[in-house]
Design a protein around this motif. Structure first.
Motif, PDB file in Angstrom:
ATOM      1  N   GLU A  73     -44.809  44.370  -2.952  1.00  0.00           N
ATOM      2  CA  GLU A  73     -45.774  43.317  -2.632  1.00  0.00           C
ATOM      3  C   GLU A  73     -45.928  43.155  -1.124  1.00  0.00           C
ATOM      4  O   GLU A  73     -47.033  42.899  -0.630  1.00  0.00           O
ATOM      5  CB  GLU A  73     -45.347  41.986  -3.259  1.00  0.00           C
ATOM      6  N   TRP A  74     -44.849  43.283  -0.375  1.00  0.00           N
ATOM      7  CA  TRP A  74     -44.886  43.208   1.095  1.00  0.00           C
ATOM      8  C   TRP A  74     -45.861  44.251   1.636  1.00  0.00           C
ATOM      9  O   TRP A  74     -46.730  43.949   2.461  1.00  0.00           O
ATOM     10  CB  TRP A  74     -43.475  43.440   1.633  1.00  0.00           C
ATOM     11  N   ASN A  75     -45.712  45.494   1.178  1.00  0.00           N
ATOM     12  CA  ASN A  75     -46.584  46.577   1.641  1.00  0.00           C
ATOM     13  C   ASN A  75     -48.018  46.382   1.159  1.00  0.00           C
ATOM     14  O   ASN A  75     -48.974  46.633   1.893  1.00  0.00           O
ATOM     15  CB  ASN A  75     -46.050  47.928   1.151  1.00  0.00           C
ATOM     16  N   ASN A  76     -48.141  45.921  -0.091  1.00  0.00           N
ATOM     17  CA  ASN A  76     -49.462  45.708  -0.672  1.00  0.00           C
ATOM     18  C   ASN A  76     -50.241  44.639   0.077  1.00  0.00           C
ATOM     19  O   ASN A  76     -51.457  44.757   0.278  1.00  0.00           O
ATOM     20  CB  ASN A  76     -49.323  45.329  -2.147  1.00  0.00           C
ATOM     21  N   ARG A  77     -49.562  43.589   0.513  1.00  0.00           N
ATOM     22  CA  ARG A  77     -50.231  42.527   1.263  1.00  0.00           C
ATOM     23  C   ARG A  77     -50.660  43.005   2.650  1.00  0.00           C
ATOM     24  O   ARG A  77     -51.567  42.433   3.248  1.00  0.00           O
ATOM     25  CB  ARG A  77     -49.333  41.293   1.347  1.00  0.00           C
ATOM     26  N   GLY A  78     -49.998  44.022   3.159  1.00  0.00           N
ATOM     27  CA  GLY A  78     -50.461  44.631   4.407  1.00  0.00           C
ATOM     28  C   GLY A  78     -51.816  45.284   4.222  1.00  0.00           C
ATOM     29  O   GLY A  78     -52.708  45.162   5.081  1.00  0.00           O
ATOM     30  N   ILE A  79     -51.994  45.971   3.095  1.00  0.00           N
ATOM     31  CA  ILE A  79     -53.297  46.567   2.768  1.00  0.00           C
ATOM     32  C   ILE A  79     -54.347  45.474   2.633  1.00  0.00           C
ATOM     33  O   ILE A  79     -55.455  45.575   3.170  1.00  0.00           O
ATOM     34  CB  ILE A  79     -53.206  47.367   1.443  1.00  0.00           C
ATOM     35  N   SER A  80     -53.998  44.428   1.891  1.00  0.00           N
ATOM     36  CA  SER A  80     -54.914  43.311   1.655  1.00  0.00           C
ATOM     37  C   SER A  80     -55.359  42.667   2.964  1.00  0.00           C
ATOM     38  O   SER A  80     -56.539  42.349   3.157  1.00  0.00           O
ATOM     39  CB  SER A  80     -54.223  42.272   0.763  1.00  0.00           C
ATOM     40  N   THR A  81     -54.402  42.487   3.896  1.00  0.00           N
ATOM     41  CA  THR A  81     -54.725  41.851   5.171  1.00  0.00           C
ATOM     42  C   THR A  81     -55.661  42.712   5.997  1.00  0.00           C
ATOM     43  O   THR A  81     -56.639  42.212   6.565  1.00  0.00           O
ATOM     44  CB  THR A  81     -53.428  41.582   5.961  1.00  0.00           C
ATOM     45  N   LEU A  82     -55.377  44.009   6.073  1.00  0.00           N
ATOM     46  CA  LEU A  82     -56.219  44.904   6.868  1.00  0.00           C
ATOM     47  C   LEU A  82     -57.635  44.985   6.291  1.00  0.00           C
ATOM     48  O   LEU A  82     -58.622  44.957   7.037  1.00  0.00           O
ATOM     49  CB  LEU A  82     -55.596  46.301   6.936  1.00  0.00           C
ATOM     50  N   HIS A  83     -57.729  45.069   4.959  1.00  0.00           N
ATOM     51  CA  HIS A  83     -59.054  45.093   4.332  1.00  0.00           C
ATOM     52  C   HIS A  83     -59.806  43.805   4.612  1.00  0.00           C
ATOM     53  O   HIS A  83     -61.003  43.830   4.904  1.00  0.00           O
ATOM     54  CB  HIS A  83     -58.924  45.284   2.819  1.00  0.00           C
ATOM     55  N   ALA A  84     -59.111  42.669   4.531  1.00  0.00           N
ATOM     56  CA  ALA A  84     -59.759  41.376   4.759  1.00  0.00           C
ATOM     57  C   ALA A  84     -60.318  41.281   6.180  1.00  0.00           C
ATOM     58  O   ALA A  84     -61.432  40.793   6.384  1.00  0.00           O
ATOM     59  CB  ALA A  84     -58.767  40.244   4.503  1.00  0.00           C
ATOM     60  N   ILE A  85     -59.535  41.732   7.159  1.00  0.00           N
ATOM     61  CA  ILE A  85     -59.998  41.696   8.549  1.00  0.00           C
ATOM     62  C   ILE A  85     -61.211  42.600   8.727  1.00  0.00           C
ATOM     63  O   ILE A  85     -62.223  42.215   9.333  1.00  0.00           O
ATOM     64  CB  ILE A  85     -58.863  42.123   9.507  1.00  0.00           C
ATOM     65  N   PHE A  86     -61.130  43.807   8.171  1.00  0.00           N
ATOM     66  CA  PHE A  86     -62.227  44.779   8.283  1.00  0.00           C
ATOM     67  C   PHE A  86     -63.504  44.262   7.631  1.00  0.00           C
ATOM     68  O   PHE A  86     -64.577  44.244   8.256  1.00  0.00           O
ATOM     69  CB  PHE A  86     -61.802  46.103   7.639  1.00  0.00           C
ATOM     70  N   ILE A  87     -63.404  43.814   6.373  1.00  0.00           N
ATOM     71  CA  ILE A  87     -64.614  43.428   5.644  1.00  0.00           C
ATOM     72  C   ILE A  87     -65.185  42.113   6.163  1.00  0.00           C
ATOM     73  O   ILE A  87     -66.411  41.911   6.129  1.00  0.00           O
ATOM     74  CB  ILE A  87     -64.335  43.345   4.122  1.00  0.00           C
TER      75      ILE A  87
END
Length: 276
Positions: A73-87
């Protein structure tokens, strides 16, 4: 030395020109945009997951003490955060700053406007939702319950339809601005997991989530409904399924956002009460 330098510069320019041609003629060519962008989004998720795992192992002491599912989940939330900033950045650009959806532009109805870049960005987002939904199903319910599944399914279907058909991209980007709240939500989880729930950072982040959620997931949706009402004559010219998405998806997401907002308010009150 000057001759070598010039040759190097010429070689770099040659590779740069070849890369630009590759992007223009293949990656951003209309027939290939949906496929390359979705694939790119999925590969980016995998790359960010691996980078998060590597960096966290070296720079965060609390990471080693986490359980296996917590590390995922720690790693997955990193993906989520980067996508959120990008989009969020791209959505704000298209909705506010770009000329593509501007009322000043006399190039057809706004509801049917799209470009290779706007389609490509939506494809990257589709890739993210596919990857994240896959992980949620794989580890269900550890990464999120049914509300997360419904949120991702509605988002995936609406974004994918807009990407493939070119219809309603303006409203898709307006809804995607709501992803601005995701980094704060993820930071809250990181702070909680790291044992910093009583820190000032946790409190300030909670306040930031409250105001961001109020703006991006409550007030923004009221504006979206108002704008859809003003442009209903355009929306009604879409395909039936497209109309259903424009009218239905924001409505469902708005209800979910209000329910989550009630929980945020309740949690913030509880946190503030403990500090008095």
């Amino acid at each position: 030395m000057m001759t070598v330098s010039k040759k190097t510069v010429m070689a770099i320019k040659s590779y740069q020109n070849q890369a630009e041609l590759l992007v223009r003629d293949y990656l951003l060519a209309d027939p290939f945009v949906p496929y390359t962008s979705v694939l790119g989004g999925i590969l980016a998720c995998k790359m960010v997951y691996d980078i998060m795992q590597l960096i966290s192992s070296f720079y965060f002491r609390s990471y080693a003490a986490l359980t296996k599912i917590q590390k995922i989940e720690w790693n997955n939330r990193g993906i989520s955060t980067l996508h959120a900033i990008f989009i969020t950045i791209m959505s704000v650009y298209f909705v506010i700053f770009a000329d593509l959806f501007s009322d000043r532009r006399l190039a057809g109805l706004v509801i049917f406007r799209s470009s290779p870049l706007s389609t490509f960005v939506l494809g990257v987002s589709v890739g993210y939702f596919l990857a994240d939904l896959g992980m949620i199903f794989w580890l269900y319910p550890s990464l999120g319950g049914m509300e997360y599944v419904l949120h991702h399914l509605f988002s995936l279907v609406s974004v994918a339809y807009s990407m493939l058909s070119g219809e309603g991209q303006f409203y898709t980007y307006m809804v995607l601005i709501s992803e601005a709240t995701t980094p704060g939500i993820n930071l809250r989880w990181y702070l909680d997991t790291a044992g910093m729930k009583r820190s000032n950072t946790y409190l300030l982040n909670g306040l930031a989530i409250f105001f961001a959620w109020l703006g991006a997931r409550v007030l923004l949706f009221f504006y979206i409904f108002y704008d859809v009402y003003l442009h209903s004559y355009q929306v009604n010219q879409m395909q039936p399924f497209g109309r259903l998405l424009v009218y239905g998806v924001p409505s469902v997401l708005a209800i979910m956002n209000l329910l989550w907002f009630a929980k945020i308010v309740k949690g913030l009150k509880k946190t503030l009460a403990k500090r008095q």
